[in-house]
Motif scaffolding. Structure first.
Motif, PDB file in Angstrom:
ATOM      1  N   PRO A  57     -56.578 -57.783  44.291  1.00 15.18           N
ATOM      2  CA  PRO A  57     -55.758 -56.740  43.670  1.00 15.18           C
ATOM      3  C   PRO A  57     -54.307 -57.207  43.537  1.00 15.18           C
ATOM      4  CG  PRO A  57     -56.120 -56.217  45.973  1.00 15.18           C
ATOM      5  CD  PRO A  57     -56.815 -57.526  45.696  1.00 15.18           C
ATOM      6  N   ASP A  58     -53.692 -56.886  42.423  1.00 19.44           N
ATOM      7  CA  ASP A  58     -52.262 -57.090  42.211  1.00 19.44           C
ATOM      8  C   ASP A  58     -51.827 -58.553  42.116  1.00 19.44           C
ATOM      9  OD1 ASP A  58     -49.651 -56.067  41.810  1.00 19.44           O
ATOM     10  OD2 ASP A  58     -49.166 -56.463  43.900  1.00 19.44           O
ATOM     11  N   ALA A  59     -52.689 -59.432  41.615  1.00 21.44           N
ATOM     12  CA  ALA A  59     -52.287 -60.837  41.469  1.00 21.44           C
ATOM     13  C   ALA A  59     -53.347 -61.624  40.712  1.00 21.44           C
ATOM     14  CB  ALA A  59     -52.070 -61.474  42.844  1.00 21.44           C
ATOM     15  N   SER A  60     -52.971 -62.844  40.339  1.00 27.73           N
ATOM     16  CA  SER A  60     -53.866 -63.899  39.869  1.00 27.73           C
ATOM     17  C   SER A  60     -54.311 -63.838  38.415  1.00 27.73           C
ATOM     18  CB  SER A  60     -55.094 -64.015  40.770  1.00 27.73           C
ATOM     19  OG  SER A  60     -54.700 -64.433  42.045  1.00 27.73           O
ATOM     20  N   SER A  61     -53.724 -62.989  37.588  1.00 26.08           N
ATOM     21  CA  SER A  61     -54.104 -62.981  36.168  1.00 26.08           C
ATOM     22  C   SER A  61     -53.953 -64.355  35.539  1.00 26.08           C
ATOM     23  CB  SER A  61     -53.242 -61.981  35.384  1.00 26.08           C
ATOM     24  OG  SER A  61     -53.654 -60.671  35.629  1.00 26.08           O
ATOM     25  N   ASN A  62     -52.964 -65.111  35.977  1.00 24.09           N
ATOM     26  CA  ASN A  62     -52.684 -66.424  35.390  1.00 24.09           C
ATOM     27  C   ASN A  62     -53.254 -67.596  36.197  1.00 24.09           C
ATOM     28  OD1 ASN A  62     -51.075 -65.596  33.081  1.00 24.09           O
ATOM     29  ND2 ASN A  62     -49.654 -64.824  34.629  1.00 24.09           N
ATOM     30  N   ASP A  63     -54.092 -67.301  37.183  1.00 28.60           N
ATOM     31  CA  ASP A  63     -54.645 -68.352  38.041  1.00 28.60           C
ATOM     32  C   ASP A  63     -55.994 -68.858  37.528  1.00 28.60           C
ATOM     33  OD1 ASP A  63     -52.431 -68.006  39.616  1.00 28.60           O
ATOM     34  OD2 ASP A  63     -53.463 -66.913  41.205  1.00 28.60           O
ATOM     35  N   GLU A  64     -56.083 -69.136  36.226  1.00 33.17           N
ATOM     36  CA  GLU A  64     -57.359 -69.541  35.627  1.00 33.17           C
ATOM     37  C   GLU A  64     -57.883 -70.852  36.217  1.00 33.17           C
ATOM     38  OE1 GLU A  64     -59.525 -69.953  31.303  1.00 33.17           O
ATOM     39  OE2 GLU A  64     -57.378 -69.551  31.360  1.00 33.17           O
ATOM     40  N   LYS A  65     -56.995 -71.802  36.465  1.00 32.73           N
ATOM     41  CA  LYS A  65     -57.419 -73.088  37.032  1.00 32.73           C
ATOM     42  C   LYS A  65     -58.039 -72.899  38.420  1.00 32.73           C
ATOM     43  CE  LYS A  65     -54.042 -76.036  37.036  1.00 32.73           C
ATOM     44  NZ  LYS A  65     -53.096 -77.151  37.043  1.00 32.73           N
ATOM     45  N   SER A  87     -52.464 -65.682  29.107  1.00 31.30           N
ATOM     46  CA  SER A  87     -53.664 -65.760  28.282  1.00 31.30           C
ATOM     47  C   SER A  87     -54.780 -65.036  29.030  1.00 31.30           C
ATOM     48  CB  SER A  87     -54.052 -67.213  28.009  1.00 31.30           C
ATOM     49  OG  SER A  87     -54.375 -67.858  29.219  1.00 31.30           O
ATOM     50  N   TYR A  88     -55.898 -64.860  28.355  1.00 31.89           N
ATOM     51  CA  TYR A  88     -57.020 -64.191  29.003  1.00 31.89           C
ATOM     52  C   TYR A  88     -57.728 -65.166  29.935  1.00 31.89           C
ATOM     53  CZ  TYR A  88     -61.107 -61.369  29.766  1.00 31.89           C
ATOM     54  OH  TYR A  88     -62.103 -60.637  30.363  1.00 31.89           O
ATOM     55  N   CYS A  92     -63.070 -65.049  35.263  1.00 32.33           N
ATOM     56  CA  CYS A  92     -63.202 -63.917  36.175  1.00 32.33           C
ATOM     57  C   CYS A  92     -63.433 -62.641  35.374  1.00 32.33           C
ATOM     58  CB  CYS A  92     -61.939 -63.771  37.009  1.00 32.33           C
ATOM     59  SG  CYS A  92     -60.499 -63.351  35.993  1.00 32.33           S
ATOM     60  N   ILE A  93     -63.668 -61.555  36.086  1.00 30.85           N
ATOM     61  CA  ILE A  93     -63.593 -60.230  35.481  1.00 30.85           C
ATOM     62  C   ILE A  93     -62.138 -59.809  35.669  1.00 30.85           C
ATOM     63  CG2 ILE A  93     -64.296 -57.828  35.664  1.00 30.85           C
ATOM     64  CD1 ILE A  93     -66.952 -58.889  36.848  1.00 30.85           C
ATOM     65  N   LEU A  94     -61.437 -59.613  34.582  1.00 32.38           N
ATOM     66  CA  LEU A  94     -60.017 -59.299  34.643  1.00 32.38           C
ATOM     67  C   LEU A  94     -59.773 -57.881  34.155  1.00 32.38           C
ATOM     68  CD1 LEU A  94     -57.041 -60.127  35.060  1.00 32.38           C
ATOM     69  CD2 LEU A  94     -57.082 -61.034  32.719  1.00 32.38           C
ATOM     70  N   VAL A  95     -59.176 -57.070  35.016  1.00 32.46           N
ATOM     71  CA  VAL A  95     -58.752 -55.725  34.653  1.00 32.46           C
ATOM     72  C   VAL A  95     -57.232 -55.738  34.712  1.00 32.46           C
ATOM     73  CG1 VAL A  95     -58.865 -53.274  35.231  1.00 32.46           C
ATOM     74  CG2 VAL A  95     -60.831 -54.760  35.703  1.00 32.46           C
ATOM     75  N   ASN A  96     -56.612 -55.730  33.529  1.00 29.48           N
ATOM     76  CA  ASN A  96     -55.155 -55.847  33.451  1.00 29.48           C
ATOM     77  C   ASN A  96     -54.671 -55.136  32.200  1.00 29.48           C
ATOM     78  OD1 ASN A  96     -52.491 -56.713  32.948  1.00 29.48           O
ATOM     79  ND2 ASN A  96     -52.823 -58.598  34.082  1.00 29.48           N
ATOM     80  N   ASN A  97     -53.876 -54.091  32.382  1.00 30.00           N
ATOM     81  CA  ASN A  97     -53.369 -53.354  31.239  1.00 30.00           C
ATOM     82  C   ASN A  97     -52.387 -54.171  30.392  1.00 30.00           C
ATOM     83  OD1 ASN A  97     -51.487 -53.181  33.378  1.00 30.00           O
ATOM     84  ND2 ASN A  97     -50.509 -51.416  32.441  1.00 30.00           N
ATOM     85  N   GLN A  98     -51.893 -55.288  30.910  1.00 27.30           N
ATOM     86  CA  GLN A  98     -50.987 -56.145  30.134  1.00 27.30           C
ATOM     87  C   GLN A  98     -51.758 -57.009  29.124  1.00 27.30           C
ATOM     88  OE1 GLN A  98     -47.757 -55.694  30.392  1.00 27.30           O
ATOM     89  NE2 GLN A  98     -48.089 -54.244  32.046  1.00 27.30           N
ATOM     90  N   SER A  99     -53.076 -57.060  29.259  1.00 29.10           N
ATOM     91  CA  SER A  99     -53.889 -57.880  28.357  1.00 29.10           C
ATOM     92  C   SER A  99     -54.179 -57.176  27.037  1.00 29.10           C
ATOM     93  CB  SER A  99     -55.212 -58.256  29.030  1.00 29.10           C
ATOM     94  OG  SER A  99     -54.972 -59.070  30.142  1.00 29.10           O
ATOM     95  N   SER A 100     -53.903 -55.899  26.969  1.00 32.08           N
ATOM     96  CA  SER A 100     -54.186 -55.122  25.765  1.00 32.08           C
ATOM     97  C   SER A 100     -53.130 -55.365  24.684  1.00 32.08           C
ATOM     98  CB  SER A 100     -54.222 -53.628  26.118  1.00 32.08           C
ATOM     99  OG  SER A 100     -54.301 -52.855  24.950  1.00 32.08           O
ATOM    100  N   LYS A 101     -53.554 -55.384  23.458  1.00 29.89           N
ATOM    101  CA  LYS A 101     -52.609 -55.505  22.353  1.00 29.89           C
ATOM    102  C   LYS A 101     -51.886 -54.165  22.105  1.00 29.89           C
ATOM    103  CE  LYS A 101     -54.776 -59.346  20.014  1.00 29.89           C
ATOM    104  NZ  LYS A 101     -54.348 -60.299  20.957  1.00 29.89           N
ATOM    105  N   ASN A 102     -52.365 -53.107  22.725  1.00 27.95           N
ATOM    106  CA  ASN A 102     -51.729 -51.786  22.625  1.00 27.95           C
ATOM    107  C   ASN A 102     -50.602 -51.668  23.630  1.00 27.95           C
ATOM    108  OD1 ASN A 102     -53.513 -51.000  20.605  1.00 27.95           O
ATOM    109  ND2 ASN A 102     -55.032 -50.375  22.108  1.00 27.95           N
TER     110      ASN A 102
END
Length: 102
Positions: A57-65, A87-88, A92-102
């Motif tokens: 929770p609350d981390a790692s959206s950019n930790d793709e490597k 980037s997406y 993983c399964i990513l739940v992040n409201n910053q990933s939306s184009k809205n």
């Protein structure tokens, strides 16, 4: 504080669903300013366990490597984050409201 709050909330929620589930919380003891999988100590610690579901929770959206390394070890990964994602993260399964184009 938001990382500790997020972690405790997911812990309590999962325990209400299944009080007998084995949850192993990991914290950044050696590197308290670290977050997510960028902390080498956390990555080293995860290698000690049998791969299962890793919830961050609350981390790692950019930790793709780092997620890719864990996926090769057969971990399933779910990230719940609100930080900007460059980037997406397809590892993983990513739940992040910053990933939306809205």
């Amino acid at each position: 504080m938001d990382g500790y709050l997020s972690a405790s909330m997911i812990y309590v929620y999962i325990k209400t669903i299944n009080p007998n589930i084995n949850i192993i919380p990991l914290f950044h003891h050696k590197n308290p300013k670290s977050h997510g999988l960028g902390d080498k100590e956390i990555m080293k610690e995860l290698k000690k366990y049998t791969p299962s579901l890793l919830i961050i929770p609350d981390a790692s959206s950019n930790d793709e490597k780092e997620c890719a390394k864990l996926r090769k070890l057969e971990w399933s990964i779910c990230l719940a984050d609100h930080h900007f994602s460059k980037s997406y993260n397809k590892e993983c399964i990513l739940v992040n409201n910053q990933s939306s184009k809205n």
